[in-house]
Design an enzyme around this catalytic site. Structure first.
Site, PDB file in Angstrom:
ATOM      1  CG  ASP A 184     -28.625  13.648  22.889  1.00  0.00           C
ATOM      2  OD1 ASP A 184     -29.417  13.292  22.012  1.00  0.00           O
ATOM      3  OD2 ASP A 184     -27.905  14.656  22.786  1.00  0.00           O
ATOM      4  CG  ASP A 243     -30.022  18.535  17.441  1.00  0.00           C
ATOM      5  OD1 ASP A 243     -28.822  18.255  17.376  1.00  0.00           O
ATOM      6  OD2 ASP A 243     -30.801  18.004  18.252  1.00  0.00           O
TER       7      ASP A 243
END
Length: 685
Positions: A184, A243
């Site tokens: 991430d 996202d």
């Protein structure tokens, strides 16, 4: 990893500011600021160094990620992960091609040990990560893990990230038997993204050399630094967007941002538009089939994001459709490309290794649409006929060259078409359609026209059409419902009157159009098209506030459309007073891009007016544009509006329109904090 909208918004702003500062300081690669000319252009420093092991992720990775199902709750533990592996086997997902059982954030303790090593949370994983990996491997599956290319991961608890610990962490992952790493982008301290991701690539390579454990490398930096331009020799897949969330607007926006990147994808290098939401409950099964179809034709990684312990049989049917999975997993590795996209009617085609084409006919709109293309347009050679396989109906037909269907709202028809020489063995394909929208005022007969069209090279014989509605509805044919034969391209058009009983509440009701016919060998064939009739109420004469009228349909990027409050994002009633640049409005609609709200006007109205802008509840964030559509024609629009701007007046001539739609787009930068207000919208009739 999926985060709350406010955290998603914050991290994007920080990432964008970081990129801008690096560019201003002369530290960012030209690829950050401008388009590279090819997928190989603008490689980072060190990109010609050690590469990851060859032969990994030659098709898009398929598996599961726990984040959407459990977030950081206590139920995310060793037993849950092992249970998912068991479900993969028992429900046939392993046989369908799913391999990876991936852990997301919260698997570790917040602090490293005295030697700087990561420590699995002993409450969640009492046997450690290696024990879980061994169990998963024992099922013939693979294990994935998560960390961040920063000092901490994205969760607020602040679990340790890998920045500065790449070699040690990669070695631990390999020693544990990890097969997949999701890396991430939170708490990255402003370090250049390419340097951070190359550092982990090199660490994974070194760990693989020492342990013999190669690890698939998933770059999750949200597309902020255009990884498709530089990451093909760094990782195996890279996120192209922020996202995803479990709603139509989010899925649609992400799909639109990923589709133009087709040329960058291929074996071992995949565009990743984030995990699947199929089965999480925020969309219909029709919308989930579209989601799965479009991710498959985009050769996207198929990572299940729903709780497989709780999902419906329909979810397993969607996820386990081997014919659709085969489109995603085709070894040629081509991502589908857009053939056309007019008026929300999308044609996307993907070249397959056997020479066939997978073709998605995708309807973005809220009403049935005819979507058509040809074998030539999708790249197939000239032939006398073509085999057409419907991958959701699991039926085969033949076509003379036209590939078309009337596609229900938010649905996708996914077919595989080939010039294989065996087309004559299949019955001719017929297209079922409806002229216009099925809008019905209760107790008033409404006229509809259906069509059954032969797309095949040979005639369709003994053709019959039937239209049925809900119990109590009157459906009567007023023209012939049968034809002895339909040659190529000919249609049986049937007129019907449809009457909903008096007092039928406004809303959507199911109609079914069925066609029966016989193939050249005499065998019977049946085709069905589910349709939706919308019971509507004509607006009253005079001026009406739109928030006081019933809408036909809505789609929204986050949460529901709100009446007389701002959007709020999550649930009905969570908004605030509609406020644009400090001015409060009592009436209106609070939406979030991408948004579409449709109203029935029945040809009786003349003008729609409103004050529009970005709501103040997201502070300085959000960019949107407003549009008014009248029966498929754009009647008015604004430019891109930001939160720094006062409310803008919009006025649209809607004279004679049967349906008026209020549309908000994302301003071209994705659906991040795009809280948009239609303040004081008034319809004059």
């Amino acid at each position: 990893m999926r985060h709350l909208p406010t955290r998603t918004s914050r991290r994007r702003v920080v990432g964008s500011l970081t990129a801008a500062l690096l560019c201003a300081a002369g530290l960012a690669s030209p690829a950050v600021a401008g388009e590279a000319r090819s997928p190989q252009a603008a490689r980072p420093a060190g990109a010609d160094g050690p590469r990851l092991p060859d032969g990994l992720a030659l098709t898009p990775p398929m598996g599961f990620n726990n984040w959407n199902a459990t977030h950081c709750r206590a139920e995310f533990d060793e037993a849950m992960v092992k249970g998912i592996a068991d479900i993969f086997v028992s429900k046939g997902l392993k046989d369908a091609g799913y391999q990876y059982v991936n852990l997301d954030d919260c698997w570790a303790l917040p602090q490293r040990d005295a030697n700087g090593k990561l420590v699995p949370d002993p409450k969640r994983f009492p046997g450690g990560i290696k024990a879980v990996a061994d169990y998963v491997h024992g099922k013939g599956l693979k294990l994935g893990i998560y960390t961040s290319a920063g000092t901490k991961t994205c969760n607020q608890a602040g679990f340790p990230g890998a920045l500065g610990h790449e070699r040690s962490d990669a070695q631990q992952f390999a020693d544990w038997g990890v097969d997949y790493l999701k890396y991430d982008n939170c708490n990255n301290q402003g370090v250049d993204a390419k340097k951070r991701y190359v550092a982990m690539r090199d660490a994974l390579k070194a760990a693989a050399q020492s342990t013999g454990r190669p690890i698939v490398y998933s770059i999750c930096e949200w597309g902020e630094n255009k990884p498709w331009e530089w990451a093909s020799d760094v990782g195996h897949l890279w996120r192209t967007t922020g996202d995803i969330s479990d709603n139509w607007g989010s899925m649609l926006s992400i799909m639109k941002r990923n589709l133009p990147l087709a040329r960058y994808a291929g074996p071992g290098r995949w565009n990743d538009p984030d995990m699947l939401e199929v089965g999480n409950g925020g969309m219909t099964d029709t919308e989930y089939r579209t989601h799965f179809s479009m991710w498959s034709i985009m050769a996207a990684p198929l990572l299940i994001g729903s709780d497989l312990r709780k999902v419906s049989p329909q979810t397993f049917e969607i996820l386990g459709n081997k014919e659709v999975v085969a489109v995603d997993q085709d070894p040629l590795g081509k991502q589908g490309a857009v053939v056309s996209s007019t008026g929300g009617r999308w044609v996307v085609a993907k070249e397959m290794k056997d020479g066939s084409r997978a073709v998605a006919l995708f309807n973005e709109t809220g009403s049935p649409q005819r979507i058509a293309t040809t074998a030539k347009a999708v790249g197939l050679p000239q032939a006398s006929g073509y085999t057409l396989r419907d991958l959701w109906k699991h039926e085969s037909f033949h076509t003379a060259g036209t590939i078309s269907a009337t596609v229900p709202a938010h649905a996708t028809v996914l077919v595989r078409v080939s010039a294989d020489g065996t087309w004559a063995d299949k019955p001719p394909a017929v297209e079922l359609g409806l002229d216009g929208d099925a809008l019905v005022e209760a107790s008033r007969p409404d006229k509809l026209t259906t069509r059954v069209t032969n797309l095949g090279r040979t005639p369709a014989r003994h053709v019959g059409a039937r239209l049925t509605g809900p119990a109590g509805w009157q459906v009567r044919a007023t023209s012939p419902t049968s034809a002895a034969a339909l040659p190529t391209g000919r249609a049986l058009a049937t007129s019907w009157t449809v009457t909903a009983p008096q007092g039928t509440p406004p809303g959507s009701y199911d109609l079914d159009l069925k066609a029966d016919y016989r193939a050249p060998d005499g065998s019977p064939v049946e085709s069905t098209l589910p349709l939706t009739a919308q019971v509507v109420v004509a607006p009253p004469a005079g001026r009406s506030a739109l928030s006081d009228l019933p809408w036909i349909s809505t789609t929204n990027g986050w949460g529901p459309v709100e009446k007389d409050t701002s959007n709020g994002e999550s649930r009905a009633g969570d908004g605030n007073p509609i406020t644009i640049d400090g001015k409060v409005f009592a009436k209106g609609l609070g939406v979030h891009a991408e948004s579409d709200v449709a109203y029935y006007t029945g040809g009786a109205c003349e003008r729609l007016t409103a004050q529009v802008g970005v709501d103040d509840e997201k502070l300085l964030q959000g960019t949107v544009a407003f549009e008014v559509w009248a029966d498929g024609e754009k009647a008015a629009s604004t430019g891109v509006l930001t939160n720094r701007m006062p409310a803008q007046a919009i006025s649209a001539d809607v004279s004679g329109a049967g349906v008026v739609r209020l549309v908000v787009t994302d301003g071209g930068d994705g659906i991040d904090s795009d809280h948009a207000d239609w303040a004081e919208p008034v319809l004059s009739c």
